[in-house]
Every structure is written in structure tokens, then in C-alpha cells.
Scaffold this motif. Structure first.
Motif, short mmCIF file in Angstrom:
data_model
loop_
_atom_site.label_atom_id
_atom_site.label_comp_id
_atom_site.label_asym_id
_atom_site.label_seq_id
_atom_site.Cartn_x
_atom_site.Cartn_y
_atom_site.Cartn_z
N VAL A 85 34.66 53.71 69.18
CA VAL A 85 35.38 53.44 67.92
C VAL A 85 36.78 54.03 67.95
O VAL A 85 37.64 53.64 67.15
CB VAL A 85 34.59 53.98 66.72
CG1 VAL A 85 33.26 53.30 66.57
CG2 VAL A 85 34.41 55.49 66.82
N HIS A 115 39.27 51.34 68.30
CA HIS A 115 39.33 50.29 67.31
C HIS A 115 40.60 50.42 66.48
O HIS A 115 41.05 51.53 66.17
CB HIS A 115 38.11 50.35 66.37
CG HIS A 115 36.82 50.03 67.04
ND1 HIS A 115 35.70 49.60 66.35
CD2 HIS A 115 36.42 50.09 68.35
CE1 HIS A 115 34.71 49.41 67.18
NE2 HIS A 115 35.12 49.71 68.41
N SER A 140 35.20 47.95 58.18
CA SER A 140 34.44 49.12 57.73
C SER A 140 35.39 50.14 57.13
O SER A 140 36.53 50.27 57.58
CB SER A 140 33.67 49.74 58.90
OG SER A 140 32.77 48.82 59.46
N ARG A 186 38.69 50.42 59.33
CA ARG A 186 38.52 50.23 60.78
C ARG A 186 38.01 48.82 61.04
O ARG A 186 37.15 48.32 60.32
CB ARG A 186 37.51 51.25 61.31
CG ARG A 186 37.36 51.29 62.81
CD ARG A 186 36.18 52.17 63.18
NE ARG A 186 34.91 51.57 62.80
CZ ARG A 186 33.82 52.26 62.49
NH1 ARG A 186 33.84 53.58 62.48
NH2 ARG A 186 32.69 51.62 62.18
N ASP A 191 35.92 46.27 63.29
CA ASP A 191 34.79 46.24 64.21
C ASP A 191 34.50 44.80 64.60
O ASP A 191 34.91 43.85 63.91
CB ASP A 191 33.54 46.86 63.60
CG ASP A 191 33.74 48.32 63.24
OD1 ASP A 191 34.60 48.97 63.86
OD2 ASP A 191 33.03 48.81 62.32
N VAL A 207 27.96 48.86 66.43
CA VAL A 207 29.40 49.03 66.22
C VAL A 207 30.09 48.78 67.55
O VAL A 207 29.99 49.57 68.49
CB VAL A 207 29.73 50.45 65.70
CG1 VAL A 207 31.23 50.62 65.51
CG2 VAL A 207 29.00 50.72 64.39
#
Length: 553
Positions: free
Chosen positions: A129, A132, A266, A286, A288, A298
Motif C-alpha cells: 500500500v 498506492h 479507501s 488511497r 486500491d 488490498v
């Protein structure tokens, strides 16, 4: 003796958890001598032979300002009567720092870990993440009238947290540009308001200020955010379709195909009160991707969608989405609910060298997750017909007028039913006021939403963090080898859908038994915090020292 800075002296209090309420002048089940002072009661408790067992018993709630007392059976063989004081002390768990600093600190630390895990990974969130696209967005409310403000156009200080720059004039105007409001007051202010000036956030003319619109906006801000996020998701979906990014095909149990957007938004969001008594939102958003085989996974978003596209989607949603709260006799045309013109979007830099890093954003959101209306000078519990006159005044201060607007607009309105061309009001009709929630949330100036919310797939949950903390505390003094003792613990069955009866506890009261107990418990908790902070600093220093050493050949 080192004592805590928390207020432990009992005095009259009708508000939940504002201070340590030692309402019962007892020691266990025995009344204390009336001539004992706070320190005398503490000394009396500390000299008892069971002091060690008592301080160990209250450890879980030692730092709490107003712990809950639970009484009842513990399984089949034990009862709380066998424990010190005959009750179990449980921390109140309040989120607000002004109510319980100890529980609020725990909540703030959990919120920080939860938010940061959604940015860099960990605690069940994949570390991917960190790559991202993400941004830190601030959505503000519109203007409801000119207010006094602290303005600094050019900073010369090095630390914004300790800014000592000279502020600009509040609302300067040339003599020919000065205008009077309809009440004859000049709409101008040449004062240079410092940060602690009590006039900041108050209207230049209170009679011109639209208090009704502001409290209705606070009440509807949660719905406005929901629609804004939906609009941003739709904008990203249209963008993917325009750029030819393939949608994700998911088959239902009946065999039908569903086409999902390849991008999912998200978020983690906190609400913050401004000095004028209106909320604005800080959000970490964020991007995803979608996994067709695991919708809860995720994964990175598809190529071709970046942070600039995320900013375009948020600007589009903030400028086009709105709603109208109507149907009220005080304003038949309704109150428009929309965002203000100030929308701040800052891309996150996870390398740690940008203007907004992951740690800064997580710390900022966690800080405001424990706050409420304190910045406005108002702090109370839920108001009712008996207490509203203590806080509401249509000719009073800025906050008093806001509370008065909440109570006045949120009054129950009888439903009107039309029969035979005549308006009738049945006695059992339900209220039809679209703003009826304002009375319930008058102590929050109309805002009834959660101060911290997040998307389901953004990060872990508070429940998982609390469960991990419980597991750690139960095993921190045991050997690392797992030994099956046959003892059934609730922590062992967290993933099972079963009913595990461990006892029958009932509420027995709130607060410490006397001020001496509060002093000892809070002091022990303060000393434990100092030891933990010292150990954490030493570990960080050792890690830093080892990092400076050359690598082994």
C-alpha cells in the motif's frame, strides 16, 4: 511521593467523567475516618497488608479518571466479593481527552497505528500500500457570516507549531470601502488577533450571522461526505471507462456476471471543530485495485490512474455535490448543504522527506480523533429540558446562540394529515421535522457524526488492536513456550462464532471509592508511563547507535 497531575479531589459533579469522582468515602467495605485528608486516605490504603494485591487488581484501570465498577460472578467458582473492594475496575474507554486523558491516550495511539498501517502496511495490511496513490485532503464548510480570524500572510518563523510571527489585520478596509450591515455595525476589524484571542471565530455582527444554517450544516455534514465520496468513485469509474482500463468481472452465486470498477477509493477521516463552531474534515484517501477472486484483498490500482486523477475526482465531487434540507416551517425553501471554496489537497510522500509524510498525516488525524468542541470553549454532556437554559441564549455568546438554534430548530413538529380538504393534527402523529436530530446533538453544536471513521478495507480495526493488546498483557510475564493449562480464555475464541459464558457482571458504580485510592492509582499509572517512555527512548537510542555502526564483513 510522586503524584499524578490528574484532578483527584472529589467535589460536586454532574457531568460524566470530567474528573475523578471519589463519591464514596469508603475503604473497601469499611467507611474511612472523616478526618482523613486525600493523602491521609492514600497512606491508610498503602499501609494495609493487602495493598500489593489491590494495586495489582486495579492496574488495568489505574490511569482512568472514572473507572467502571463491575460486580457479579466470575465463572462457577469465583465471585467479585473475593476480590479487593468487592468489584472489578474497568477503564471507561472514553475517547475525549477532556473527559479521561488516560483512555484518550490509548485511543489516540490505536488511531495512529490504524491510520499509519493504511499508508505503509502492517497489522494485516500488505506493505504494497506504500506504493498506492494517496493524498491528504481537507474539506471545509462554507461561510455563514464574517468572523474574526488570526491571519499570517508571510511566515518568518522556523517552527509553525511555535509560530511567533506578527499577525495581519483581521478585516482591514479602506475608509471608502467600509460598509455597514443592516444592523448599523461596520463590517471591518483592524485588530491583529493573536492565537489565544477569544474573539477569533466569533462573528463581526452576531445578529447577521446565519446560526440556523450552520447547525443544520453540522447535522448534515456526514451525508454530504457520503455523497462526495460516491461522486469521486463514479468519476474515477468513468475515467477508467474513457481510458479503456478493463473492468473486473465477478460472478455471483447464480452465475450472473457483475462488472466492477477497477479502482476503489479507501479513506480514513477525522472531523475537527473550528473556532467558529463548525466542523471540517481531514481525510486520507488511497487508491486500491480490485481482485476478482478476493474482493477484500488490498492490491495496487491498475496502471494509468495516479494521484492527479484522484485530485481531479475530489475537486469534481467537492464542487458539484450538494443537498438541500427543507420542509421546516422556519425556512420553507430549505438550507443548501455544500462544501466551502477552500479545498486543500496534498499528495502524501511516504519517503519521509516531503511536506506531508505518512507519520505527519497519521499523527495529525490521531490528534484530532480525541478532541471535540473544546476549541469553541464549550464542553458539556447531552442537554435536556432541565439543562438547556444553562447553555442556550438567543442573545448570548456565539456558542450560546448556536445551542439555542439547535434547540429551536430541532423542536418536534406534529405531522399534518390532510383529510377532506382540512389539515388535521392527530395526537399520535410522529414528528416530521427534518432537523429533529439537532436537539439530541445540541451539546455538539449540531454535529452528530463520528469524529473518526474509515473505510472497511482501509486498514485494521480497533477491535483487532485491543485484542492484540489483551493477548500481550496476558502473556507478557509468561514463558514464550505455549503451555496448555486447560484454562479457557476469551482471547482464544475471537475467531469463532460461539457463546462463551465467563460470568455475569453488572454495573455497580463509577469512580474510585475515595480520593486516596484515586491518588494511588493515578500515581502508579503515571510512574508506569514514565518507565515505558524511558524504555522506549533507550531502545530507540540503541537502535540508532547500531544503525550507525559499519556493517559486518
Amino acid at each position: 511521593m510522586t503524584s499524578s497531575t490528574l484532578d483527584i479531589t472529589p467535589h460536586p459533579n454532574t457531568r460524566w467523567g470530567v474528573m475523578s469522582n471519589a463519591d464514596l468515602p469508603t475503604f473497601g467495605h469499611t467507611p474511612l475516618p472523616s478526618q482523613l485528608t486525600d493523602h491521609g486516605a492514600a497512606f491508610y490504603r498503602a499501609t494495609q497488608p493487602d495493598y500489593d494485591s489491590w494495586i495489582s487488581h486495579v492496574r488495568a484501570a489505574a490511569g482512568c479518571t472514572r473507572p467502571l465498577q463491575l460486580h457479579g460472578a466470575l465463572g462457577d467458582a469465583r465471585h467479585t466479593e473475593q476480590l479487593p473492594d468487592g468489584v472489578i475496575y474497568k477503564a471507561c474507554g472514553n475517547r475525549r481527552h477532556t473527559v479521561c486523558p488516560s483512555c484518550a491516550r490509548t485511543y489516540q495511539n490505536d488511531a495512529y497505528q490504524l491510520i499509519r498501517a493504511g499508508l505503509i502496511g502492517g497489522k494485516g495490511v500488505p506493505e504494497t500500500v506504500a506504493r498506492h496513490p494517496a493524498t491528504f485532503a481537507t474539506f471545509t464548510a462554507p461561510s455563514f457570516g464574517p468572523v474574526h480570524a488570526h491571519k499570517v500572510s508571510k511566515h518568518t518563523c522556523r517552527n509553525r507549531k511555535r509560530c511567533d510571527c506578527r499577525p495581519d489585520p483581521c478585516r482591514p478596509r479602506r475608509p471608502e470601502d467600509i460598509r455597514l450591515c443592516q444592523h448599523g455595525r461596520p463590517m471591518v476589524c483592524f485588530a491583529r488577533h493573536e492565537r489565544g484571542d477569544t474573539r477569533i471565530g466569533t462573528p463581526v455582527c452576531a445578529d447577521c450571522y446565519d446560526y440556523e444554517h450552520q447547525v443544520v450544516w453540522n447535522l448534515s455534514s456526514g451525508e454530504l461526505w457520503r455523497r462526495t465520496k460516491q461522486a469521486a468513485d463514479r468519476h474515477l469509474r468513468r475515467l477508467c471507462r474513457t481510458r479503456g482500463i478493463p473492468f473486473v468481472v465477478v460472478y455471483t452465486n447464480s452465475g450472473k456476471a457483475r462488472y466492477l470498477s477497477p479502482v476503489r477509493l479507501s479513506h480514513g477521516k477525522v472531523a475537527e471543530f473550528q473556532r467558529r463552531g463548525v466542523v471540517h474534515f481531514h481525510a486520507l484517501l488511497r487508491l486500491d485495485g480490485i481482485d476478482a477472486w478476493d474482493l477484500d484483498a488490498v492490491i495496487p490500482p491498475p496502471a494509468g490512474i495516479g494521484v492527479d486523477d484522484l485530485h481531479d475526482a475530489l475537486r469534481y465531487a467537492a464542487t458539484t455535490i450538494g443537498l438541500t434540507v427543507g420542509g421546516h416551517p422556519d425556512n420553507p425553501t430549505g438550507w443548501p448543504i455544500a462544501w466551502g471554496t477552500q479545498l486543500d489537497l496534498r499528495p502524501l510522500n511516504l519517503a519521509g522527506d516531503g511536506d506531508v509524510t505518512d507519520g505527519m498525516a497519521a499523527g495529525y488525524l490521531a490528534k484530532y480523533a480525541t478532541k471535540s468542541t473544546e476549541i469553541t470553549g464549550h464542553n458539556s454532556t447531552r442537554l435536556d429540558a432541565d439543562t438547556i437554559n444553562n447553555y442556550a441564549d438567543d442573545q448570548g455568546t456565539h456558542v450560546e446562540r448556536l445551542i439555542d438554534a439547535c434547540w429551536r430548530i430541532g423542536r418536534p413538529l406534529p405531522a399534518v394529515r390532510r383529510q377532506g380538504g382540512l389539515d388535521t393534527q392527530p395526537a399520535n402523529a410522529r414528528p416530521t421535522n427534518p432537523c429533529q436530530g439537532l436537539r439530541r446533538w445540541a451539546h455538539m453544536l449540531g454535529f452528530g457524526g463520528h469524529f473518526f471513521t474509515k473505510a472497511r478495507r482501509y486498514s485494521t480495526t480497533f477491535g483487532n488492536l485491543r485484542a492484540a493488546r489483551i493477548d500481550f498483557r496476558r502473556n507478557e510475564h509468561q514463558d514464550h513456550q505455549q503451555v496448555d493449562t486447560g484454562v479457557v480464555r476469551a482471547i482464544d475464541h475471537q475467531g469463532e462464532e460461539t457463546t462463551l459464558v465467563v460470568g455475569a457482571l453488572t454495573f455497580a458504580g463509577a469512580g474510585w471509592r475515595n480520593s486516596g485510592d484515586a491518588l494511588l492509582a493515578n500515581t502508579a499509572a503515571a510512574m508506569a508511563r514514565i518507565r515505558h517512555e524511558t524504555a522506549r527512548e533507550e531502545i530507540a537510542h540503541e537502535i540508532g547507535t547500531l544503525a550507525d555502526l559499519p556493517a559486518a564483513a
